[in-house]
Scaffold this motif. Structure first.
Motif, PDB file in Angstrom:
ATOM      1  N   LEU A 218      43.143 -39.773 135.486  1.00  0.00           N
ATOM      2  CA  LEU A 218      44.411 -39.305 134.926  1.00  0.00           C
ATOM      3  C   LEU A 218      45.603 -40.017 135.550  1.00  0.00           C
ATOM      4  CD1 LEU A 218      43.834 -35.462 134.484  1.00  0.00           C
ATOM      5  CD2 LEU A 218      43.762 -37.282 132.762  1.00  0.00           C
ATOM      6  N   TRP A 219      45.491 -40.358 136.840  1.00  0.00           N
ATOM      7  CA  TRP A 219      46.563 -41.133 137.470  1.00  0.00           C
ATOM      8  C   TRP A 219      46.745 -42.459 136.730  1.00  0.00           C
ATOM      9  CZ3 TRP A 219      49.963 -39.406 140.934  1.00  0.00           C
ATOM     10  CH2 TRP A 219      49.627 -38.321 141.738  1.00  0.00           C
ATOM     11  N   GLY A 220      45.651 -43.114 136.445  1.00  0.00           N
ATOM     12  CA  GLY A 220      45.733 -44.392 135.747  1.00  0.00           C
ATOM     13  C   GLY A 220      46.311 -44.262 134.360  1.00  0.00           C
ATOM     14  N   LEU A 221      45.897 -43.206 133.636  1.00  0.00           N
ATOM     15  CA  LEU A 221      46.449 -42.995 132.294  1.00  0.00           C
ATOM     16  C   LEU A 221      47.934 -42.683 132.366  1.00  0.00           C
ATOM     17  CD1 LEU A 221      43.635 -40.866 130.592  1.00  0.00           C
ATOM     18  CD2 LEU A 221      44.104 -43.311 130.318  1.00  0.00           C
ATOM     19  N   GLN A 222      48.309 -41.808 133.298  1.00  0.00           N
ATOM     20  CA  GLN A 222      49.713 -41.429 133.410  1.00  0.00           C
ATOM     21  C   GLN A 222      50.589 -42.623 133.778  1.00  0.00           C
ATOM     22  OE1 GLN A 222      50.711 -38.309 132.699  1.00  0.00           O
ATOM     23  NE2 GLN A 222      52.861 -38.871 132.935  1.00  0.00           N
ATOM     24  N   ALA A 223      50.056 -43.506 134.627  1.00  0.00           N
ATOM     25  CA  ALA A 223      50.817 -44.677 135.039  1.00  0.00           C
ATOM     26  C   ALA A 223      50.786 -45.784 133.995  1.00  0.00           C
ATOM     27  CB  ALA A 223      50.254 -45.222 136.358  1.00  0.00           C
ATOM     28  N   GLY A 224      49.917 -45.647 133.011  1.00  0.00           N
ATOM     29  CA  GLY A 224      49.810 -46.672 131.982  1.00  0.00           C
ATOM     30  C   GLY A 224      49.109 -47.928 132.460  1.00  0.00           C
ATOM     31  N   GLU A 225      48.344 -47.835 133.543  1.00  0.00           N
ATOM     32  CA  GLU A 225      47.663 -49.012 134.078  1.00  0.00           C
ATOM     33  C   GLU A 225      46.355 -48.621 134.761  1.00  0.00           C
ATOM     34  OE1 GLU A 225      49.850 -50.961 137.141  1.00  0.00           O
ATOM     35  OE2 GLU A 225      50.831 -49.147 137.835  1.00  0.00           O
ATOM     36  N   PRO A 226      45.411 -48.119 133.984  1.00  0.00           N
ATOM     37  CA  PRO A 226      44.127 -47.742 134.608  1.00  0.00           C
ATOM     38  C   PRO A 226      43.412 -48.907 135.266  1.00  0.00           C
ATOM     39  CG  PRO A 226      43.968 -47.739 132.206  1.00  0.00           C
ATOM     40  CD  PRO A 226      45.424 -47.852 132.537  1.00  0.00           C
ATOM     41  N   GLY A 227      43.651 -50.123 134.792  1.00  0.00           N
ATOM     42  CA  GLY A 227      42.977 -51.275 135.377  1.00  0.00           C
ATOM     43  C   GLY A 227      43.322 -51.503 136.830  1.00  0.00           C
ATOM     44  N   ALA A 228      44.590 -51.288 137.202  1.00  0.00           N
ATOM     45  CA  ALA A 228      44.999 -51.498 138.588  1.00  0.00           C
ATOM     46  C   ALA A 228      44.321 -50.493 139.514  1.00  0.00           C
ATOM     47  CB  ALA A 228      46.517 -51.400 138.711  1.00  0.00           C
ATOM     48  N   PHE A 229      44.213 -49.234 139.059  1.00  0.00           N
ATOM     49  CA  PHE A 229      43.515 -48.228 139.853  1.00  0.00           C
ATOM     50  C   PHE A 229      42.031 -48.573 139.964  1.00  0.00           C
ATOM     51  CE2 PHE A 229      47.351 -45.909 138.916  1.00  0.00           C
ATOM     52  CZ  PHE A 229      47.520 -45.044 139.989  1.00  0.00           C
ATOM     53  N   SER A 230      41.435 -49.038 138.868  1.00  0.00           N
ATOM     54  CA  SER A 230      40.022 -49.404 138.885  1.00  0.00           C
ATOM     55  C   SER A 230      39.758 -50.533 139.883  1.00  0.00           C
ATOM     56  CB  SER A 230      39.574 -49.839 137.484  1.00  0.00           C
ATOM     57  OG  SER A 230      39.594 -48.761 136.583  1.00  0.00           O
ATOM     58  N   ALA A 231      40.651 -51.519 139.916  1.00  0.00           N
ATOM     59  CA  ALA A 231      40.474 -52.642 140.830  1.00  0.00           C
ATOM     60  C   ALA A 231      40.602 -52.194 142.284  1.00  0.00           C
ATOM     61  CB  ALA A 231      41.489 -53.735 140.511  1.00  0.00           C
ATOM     62  N   ALA A 232      41.573 -51.324 142.559  1.00  0.00           N
ATOM     63  CA  ALA A 232      41.747 -50.835 143.932  1.00  0.00           C
ATOM     64  C   ALA A 232      40.510 -50.071 144.392  1.00  0.00           C
ATOM     65  CB  ALA A 232      42.985 -49.942 144.013  1.00  0.00           C
ATOM     66  N   LEU A 233      39.936 -49.262 143.502  1.00  0.00           N
ATOM     67  CA  LEU A 233      38.730 -48.520 143.851  1.00  0.00           C
ATOM     68  C   LEU A 233      37.533 -49.458 143.988  1.00  0.00           C
ATOM     69  CD1 LEU A 233      37.203 -45.905 144.339  1.00  0.00           C
ATOM     70  CD2 LEU A 233      37.061 -45.595 141.846  1.00  0.00           C
ATOM     71  N   ALA A 234      37.469 -50.487 143.158  1.00  0.00           N
ATOM     72  CA  ALA A 234      36.362 -51.443 143.238  1.00  0.00           C
ATOM     73  C   ALA A 234      36.316 -52.120 144.600  1.00  0.00           C
ATOM     74  CB  ALA A 234      36.493 -52.486 142.132  1.00  0.00           C
ATOM     75  N   GLY A 235      37.479 -52.516 145.116  1.00  0.00           N
ATOM     76  CA  GLY A 235      37.519 -53.143 146.434  1.00  0.00           C
ATOM     77  C   GLY A 235      37.008 -52.225 147.521  1.00  0.00           C
ATOM     78  N   ALA A 236      37.389 -50.938 147.446  1.00  0.00           N
ATOM     79  CA  ALA A 236      36.917 -49.968 148.432  1.00  0.00           C
ATOM     80  C   ALA A 236      35.412 -49.781 148.331  1.00  0.00           C
ATOM     81  CB  ALA A 236      37.634 -48.636 148.226  1.00  0.00           C
ATOM     82  N   ASP A 237      34.893 -49.730 147.103  1.00  0.00           N
ATOM     83  CA  ASP A 237      33.455 -49.548 146.904  1.00  0.00           C
ATOM     84  C   ASP A 237      32.665 -50.702 147.512  1.00  0.00           C
ATOM     85  OD1 ASP A 237      31.191 -48.125 145.207  1.00  0.00           O
ATOM     86  OD2 ASP A 237      31.022 -50.282 144.836  1.00  0.00           O
ATOM     87  N   LEU A 238      33.129 -51.924 147.288  1.00  0.00           N
ATOM     88  CA  LEU A 238      32.434 -53.079 147.867  1.00  0.00           C
ATOM     89  C   LEU A 238      32.440 -53.009 149.392  1.00  0.00           C
ATOM     90  CD1 LEU A 238      33.792 -55.878 145.518  1.00  0.00           C
ATOM     91  CD2 LEU A 238      31.450 -54.986 145.581  1.00  0.00           C
ATOM     92  N   ALA A 239      33.562 -52.579 149.963  1.00  0.00           N
ATOM     93  CA  ALA A 239      33.639 -52.479 151.419  1.00  0.00           C
ATOM     94  C   ALA A 239      32.679 -51.426 151.961  1.00  0.00           C
ATOM     95  CB  ALA A 239      35.076 -52.158 151.842  1.00  0.00           C
ATOM     96  N   LEU A 240      32.534 -50.308 151.233  1.00  0.00           N
ATOM     97  CA  LEU A 240      31.591 -49.275 151.665  1.00  0.00           C
ATOM     98  C   LEU A 240      30.155 -49.805 151.660  1.00  0.00           C
ATOM     99  CD1 LEU A 240      32.715 -45.922 149.987  1.00  0.00           C
ATOM    100  CD2 LEU A 240      32.433 -46.370 152.439  1.00  0.00           C
ATOM    101  N   HIS A 241      29.781 -50.492 150.602  1.00  0.00           N
ATOM    102  CA  HIS A 241      28.439 -51.051 150.532  1.00  0.00           C
ATOM    103  C   HIS A 241      28.201 -52.059 151.656  1.00  0.00           C
ATOM    104  CE1 HIS A 241      26.719 -49.463 146.765  1.00  0.00           C
ATOM    105  NE2 HIS A 241      27.968 -49.399 146.330  1.00  0.00           N
ATOM    106  N   ASP A 242      29.197 -52.901 151.900  1.00  0.00           N
ATOM    107  CA  ASP A 242      29.069 -53.900 152.957  1.00  0.00           C
ATOM    108  C   ASP A 242      28.874 -53.222 154.309  1.00  0.00           C
ATOM    109  OD1 ASP A 242      29.153 -56.476 154.208  1.00  0.00           O
ATOM    110  OD2 ASP A 242      31.288 -56.178 154.642  1.00  0.00           O
ATOM    111  N   LEU A 243      29.671 -52.176 154.550  1.00  0.00           N
ATOM    112  CA  LEU A 243      29.598 -51.482 155.838  1.00  0.00           C
ATOM    113  C   LEU A 243      28.220 -50.845 156.035  1.00  0.00           C
ATOM    114  CD1 LEU A 243      32.447 -49.216 157.243  1.00  0.00           C
ATOM    115  CD2 LEU A 243      30.044 -48.733 157.674  1.00  0.00           C
ATOM    116  N   LEU A 244      27.713 -50.160 155.017  1.00  0.00           N
ATOM    117  CA  LEU A 244      26.418 -49.494 155.155  1.00  0.00           C
ATOM    118  C   LEU A 244      25.272 -50.500 155.290  1.00  0.00           C
ATOM    119  CD1 LEU A 244      27.011 -46.543 152.711  1.00  0.00           C
ATOM    120  CD2 LEU A 244      26.452 -46.337 155.132  1.00  0.00           C
ATOM    121  N   ALA A 245      25.379 -51.622 154.581  1.00  0.00           N
ATOM    122  CA  ALA A 245      24.352 -52.657 154.725  1.00  0.00           C
ATOM    123  C   ALA A 245      24.361 -53.237 156.131  1.00  0.00           C
ATOM    124  CB  ALA A 245      24.575 -53.759 153.697  1.00  0.00           C
ATOM    125  N   ARG A 246      25.555 -53.397 156.709  1.00  0.00           N
ATOM    126  CA  ARG A 246      25.648 -53.892 158.091  1.00  0.00           C
ATOM    127  C   ARG A 246      25.023 -52.891 159.059  1.00  0.00           C
ATOM    128  NH1 ARG A 246      29.318 -58.256 158.466  1.00  0.00           N
ATOM    129  NH2 ARG A 246      30.576 -58.499 156.575  1.00  0.00           N
TER     130      ARG A 246
END
Length: 381
Positions: free
Chosen positions: A95-123
């Motif tokens: 809903l934040w993304g819809l309200q801001a009119g830019e869901p893609g920017a929120f998706s990208a920010a979350l994607a970066g965090a997700d990759l970092a979590l996977h990297d950390l757990l694999a390490r």
């Protein structure tokens, strides 16, 4: 295994380049990247990257979204299942993304965090990402040189890429029939027997132009034709173009959401599917899509054209899923990529070896790209 996150950082990096990177909708006179780093209570770190390739002025904005909306959801939490965290956060941020009119920017920010979590757990597990995700094949992965500029630069860049080991090349077209043909003919005149060539229109045609141009391009034995239409054009337009050309169609970097990918697979108009793990989904959502692509008989070719963290994450994803896809590797100068990947990635006969080190395969040296950092945020639990 779980990790307790105590710090979340972002690094906005900008590196000027001498020759702009050109495509059908604009150009870039600098390379940008937004890297994120998570640290847990035991001092183990994980790295991710937030898509910020175009427009480059959006890099700081995406970093601030990570700092304001993603980091608070991570800090002080013990996380054992990155996919569950991604799904929870994706729902909360919708809903934040819809309200801001830019869901893609929120998706990208979350994607970066997700990759970092996977990297950390694999390490923490002491495993390379591709093996931590269940991969069993340690063989090299096929790659292709991407981002080759139109006109005379294309041939020169193909020759440069060939010299460093590439055997497949993707060239940007969509600049008018005469210029596009003039770009491609010299490349095909000099093409060697084992080489493949693809073209990328970057959504630059509408249906009438696409219908005409894919027939014109029929004189060239192309491996695929990428994004001849805008990603949001109806499926019947894509199907019409697919039925008129001799090469498979490729797309996916501008789809966002598993449903969009599954509908594209059901439509049978794509032969090559190209999700970008830094733009949407991270690893948590991209892996199921990639597996579905391969299971459907299509090629999974991860899209990527940014910094070194996303390049390595894309390599690990392809190394898990395999199939007959190739890894996209930007052939244009970009120190934000080369400083990170050159120590461990070398192209040999169109292939790169998968990293053997834990996580991404490297521990990025912040000092190596410190000269390019223009903005940095840090939050502690």
């Amino acid at each position: 295994m779980s990790t307790h996150i105590i710090r979340a950082e972002s690094f906005v990096c900008r590196a000027p380049i001498a020759v702009p990177v050109v495509n059908a909708f604009g150009s870039m006179a600098e390379r940008v990247a937004v890297f994120v780093r998570l640290t847990d209570a035991d001092g183990v770190t994980g790295w991710g990257e937030i898509w910020s390739n175009f427009p480059t002025i959006g890099a700081e904005h995406r970093a601030r979204l990570f700092d304001a909306f993603i980091a608070p959801r991570l800090l002080g939490r013990s996380i054992s299942d990155p996919a569950a965290f991604w799904a929870e956060a994706d729902r909360a941020l919708h809903l934040w993304g819809l309200q801001a009119g830019e869901p893609g920017a929120f998706s990208a920010a979350l994607a970066g965090a997700d990759l970092a979590l996977h990297d950390l757990l694999a390490r923490r597990a002491g495993l390379p990402l591709w093996r931590w995700w269940g991969g069993t094949n340690s063989g090299p992965v096929p790659v292709y040189a991407s981002g080759l500029n139109p006109g005379a630069q294309a041939l020169a860049q193909v020759e440069e890429a060939r010299a460093v080991g590439h055997r497949a090349f993707k060239i940007k077209i969509g600049f008018g029939e005469a210029r596009d043909i003039a770009t491609l003919r010299p490349v095909f005149d000099g093409r060697q027997a084992d080489e493949r060539v693809m073209v990328d229109i970057n959504q630059g045609w509408e249906l009438p132009a696409a219908m005409r141009m894919v027939r014109v391009l029929g004189e060239f034995p192309l491996t695929w034709i990428e994004e001849p239409l805008a990603a949001d054009r109806p499926a019947w337009e894509w199907a019409q173009v697919a039925g008129s050309c001799s090469a498979p169609l490729a797309a996916g970097e501008n789809l966002r959401g598993a449903l969009d990918f599954y509908q594209a697979l059901a439509g049978h108009h794509l032969g090559v599917v190209q999700p970008d793990c830094c733009k949407w989904g991270g690893a948590s959502a991209t892996l199921p899509v990639a597996r579905a692509v391969v299971a459907s008989g299509r090629a999974y070719c991860p899209h990527f054209l940014g910094g070194g963290i996303g390049q390595l994450a894309s390599l690990h994803l392809l190394a898990v899923v395999r199939g007959n896809g190739m890894l996209e590797m930007d052939a244009n100068p970009n120190p934000l990529r080369s400083l990170l990947i050159e120590p461990i990635l070398r192209v040999t006969d169109g292939m790169v070896a998968v990293p053997a080190g834990s996580g991404l395969g490297i521990e990025p040296n912040v000092e190596a790209f410190d000269q390019y950092v223009t903005s940095r945020t840090s939050r502690d639990a």
